[in-house]
Design a protein around this motif. Structure first.
Motif, mmCIF file in Angstrom:
data_model
loop_
_atom_site.group_PDB
_atom_site.id
_atom_site.type_symbol
_atom_site.label_atom_id
_atom_site.label_comp_id
_atom_site.label_asym_id
_atom_site.label_seq_id
_atom_site.Cartn_x
_atom_site.Cartn_y
_atom_site.Cartn_z
ATOM 1 N N SER A 176 0.442 -1.401 -0.120
ATOM 2 C CA SER A 176 -0.004 0.308 0.427
ATOM 3 C C SER A 176 1.055 1.110 0.022
ATOM 4 O O SER A 176 0.324 2.151 -0.392
ATOM 5 C CB SER A 176 -0.700 -0.149 0.862
ATOM 6 N N THR A 177 1.839 0.841 0.094
ATOM 7 C CA THR A 177 2.735 1.995 0.640
ATOM 8 C C THR A 177 3.565 2.791 -0.867
ATOM 9 O O THR A 177 3.990 4.008 -1.109
ATOM 10 C CB THR A 177 3.740 2.080 1.893
ATOM 11 N N LYS A 178 3.017 1.432 -1.811
ATOM 12 C CA LYS A 178 4.288 1.976 -2.621
ATOM 13 C C LYS A 178 2.890 1.965 -3.796
ATOM 14 O O LYS A 178 3.589 2.205 -5.152
ATOM 15 C CB LYS A 178 4.980 0.013 -3.180
ATOM 16 N N MET A 179 1.780 2.815 -3.730
ATOM 17 C CA MET A 179 0.913 2.480 -4.077
ATOM 18 C C MET A 179 1.745 4.214 -4.955
ATOM 19 O O MET A 179 1.371 5.294 -4.035
ATOM 20 C CB MET A 179 -0.594 1.973 -3.901
ATOM 21 N N THR A 180 0.692 4.991 -5.835
ATOM 22 C CA THR A 180 1.010 6.199 -6.584
ATOM 23 C C THR A 180 -0.885 6.741 -6.900
ATOM 24 O O THR A 180 -1.704 5.869 -6.394
ATOM 25 C CB THR A 180 1.707 6.285 -7.222
#
Length: 92
Positions: A53-57
């Protein structure tokens, strides 16, 4: 509405890693119940969702849509693994 390419790339990477995890599993004794294995797989899915989730943009809506897609894909990927585990339990 299509996902941002960067989110599609994140989903693809997550699925590759998740499938690698599933393929590494060896069914041996001690045996765990089917329900316990389902719980374990659900926990793995939650871990992958949290991690990726932290890598989603994109904006919040785009990120939520990408996470929903990732969750669906992870769940779909886990089904053959769980079927294989059920078959293993029946063979005992």
């Amino acid at each position: 509405m299509t996902l941002l390419q960067s989110n599609q790339d994140v989903i693809s990477s997550a699925l590759q890693q998740f499938n690698k995890l599933l393929n590494q599993q060896v069914f041996t004794k001690p045996i765990i119940s089917e329900e316990s294995m389902v719980t374990i797989v659900d926990d793995w899915i939650k871990f992958y969702l949290s991690h990726f989730s932290t890598k989603m943009t994109g904006d919040q809506q785009e990120q939520e849509r990408a996470l929903q897609k990732l969750q669906e894909e992870l769940q779909t990927s886990s089904n053959p693994f769980l079927d294989k585990y059920r078959a293993f339990l029946k063979s005992l």
